[in-house]
Every structure is written in structure tokens, then in C-alpha cells.
Design a protein around this motif. Sequence first.
Motif, short mmCIF file in Angstrom:
data_model
loop_
_atom_site.label_atom_id
_atom_site.label_comp_id
_atom_site.label_asym_id
_atom_site.label_seq_id
_atom_site.Cartn_x
_atom_site.Cartn_y
_atom_site.Cartn_z
N ARG A 45 0.96 -1.06 0.03
CA ARG A 45 0.02 0.17 0.22
C ARG A 45 1.05 1.35 -0.12
NH1 ARG A 45 -4.49 -0.96 4.00
NH2 ARG A 45 -5.04 -2.38 2.07
N GLU A 46 0.47 2.22 -0.78
CA GLU A 46 1.33 3.44 -1.29
C GLU A 46 0.72 4.64 -0.71
OE1 GLU A 46 3.02 5.66 -5.25
OE2 GLU A 46 1.69 4.21 -5.22
N PHE A 47 1.37 5.45 0.01
CA PHE A 47 0.92 6.75 0.47
C PHE A 47 0.85 7.76 -0.67
CE2 PHE A 47 0.35 10.70 2.86
CZ PHE A 47 0.91 11.48 2.20
N LEU A 48 -0.16 8.46 -0.93
CA LEU A 48 -0.38 9.33 -2.09
C LEU A 48 -0.40 11.01 -1.74
CD1 LEU A 48 -3.10 7.58 -4.28
CD2 LEU A 48 -0.61 7.23 -4.45
N ALA A 49 -1.25 11.16 -0.73
CA ALA A 49 -1.33 12.64 -0.62
C ALA A 49 -1.98 12.82 0.89
CB ALA A 49 -2.27 13.28 -1.61
N TYR A 50 -1.70 14.08 1.32
CA TYR A 50 -2.07 14.52 2.76
C TYR A 50 -3.03 15.80 2.64
CZ TYR A 50 -0.96 17.05 7.00
OH TYR A 50 -1.28 18.10 8.10
N ALA A 61 3.11 12.23 -2.79
CA ALA A 61 3.96 11.58 -3.08
C ALA A 61 4.59 11.82 -4.56
CB ALA A 61 3.65 9.92 -3.17
N ASP A 62 5.88 11.56 -4.86
CA ASP A 62 6.60 12.01 -6.13
C ASP A 62 5.83 11.49 -7.15
OD1 ASP A 62 9.99 11.89 -4.82
OD2 ASP A 62 8.25 13.52 -4.74
N SER A 63 5.11 10.13 -6.98
CA SER A 63 4.54 9.42 -8.05
C SER A 63 3.25 10.01 -8.82
CB SER A 63 4.25 8.01 -7.55
OG SER A 63 3.17 8.01 -6.36
N VAL A 64 2.86 10.82 -7.82
CA VAL A 64 1.38 11.46 -8.43
C VAL A 64 1.60 12.94 -8.11
CG1 VAL A 64 0.19 9.53 -7.44
CG2 VAL A 64 0.49 11.54 -5.91
#
Length: 123
Positions: A45-50, A61-64
Amino acid sequence: QVQLVESGGGLVQAGGSLKLSCAASGRTFSSYAMVWFRQAPGKEREFLAYINWSGSSKFYADSVKGRFTISRDNAINLVYLQMNSLKPEDTAVYYCAADRYKVVATFDGYEYRGQGTQVTVSS
């Protein structure tokens, strides 16, 4: 007690957009920081945004970064994740989570967690 329910997932073509919603119950929603995670098949599971309680602070996250935008409307207890320029590798189950006191990298570390909504991006 806060209950979180995600919605807005579905099937979209690469390059398209989707807007996910996370509906929160409870009168104290505006006190909570909110985050989005995702989990692709066979991956962690990957953190995306806060977003903080007021919406004045966000990080990604850099990925998004540059493609996804997190926002919230405390008046109606909703948090959003606007996803643009979607790629097949964005295919995953997307989750929201809430915590009043901490921000951590692991989904299970959050006080309240949703059940997820599936996003599938076709090539």
C-alpha cells in the motif's frame, strides 16, 4: 468515531481523469488530517497525498505530484482526490484515512480507515 466511505472509482482510459470522494461521518471531521493511499495488485500500500484539517497544508508522493490534487470540504464532510493524466500503473484500490494527531507512512497507523474504491486505467 469517524466512518470513512470512498466512492468515485471506475474504469477510465489512459490520459483520462477521475475524482474520488471520501465521505466522513461524525461531527469532528474538520479536526482530522486526511490522507489517500492506494494498493496495486501484488504491491505494498502506497501513500499518495495528505491534507491538514483546514486544507491549508498539502503534500504528495512523487509518483502523483502534479497529476493528483487533494482537497476537502469540511462543511459537507468530504475529501477529494482529483486524478488527472491517469496511467495504467495508477490501477489500484484507493483508500482514504484520517487521524487527528499524526501523519505516518503506513495505512494501518491511521486512526480511521476506509474500505477502498477500485480504479482501473486501461491502456
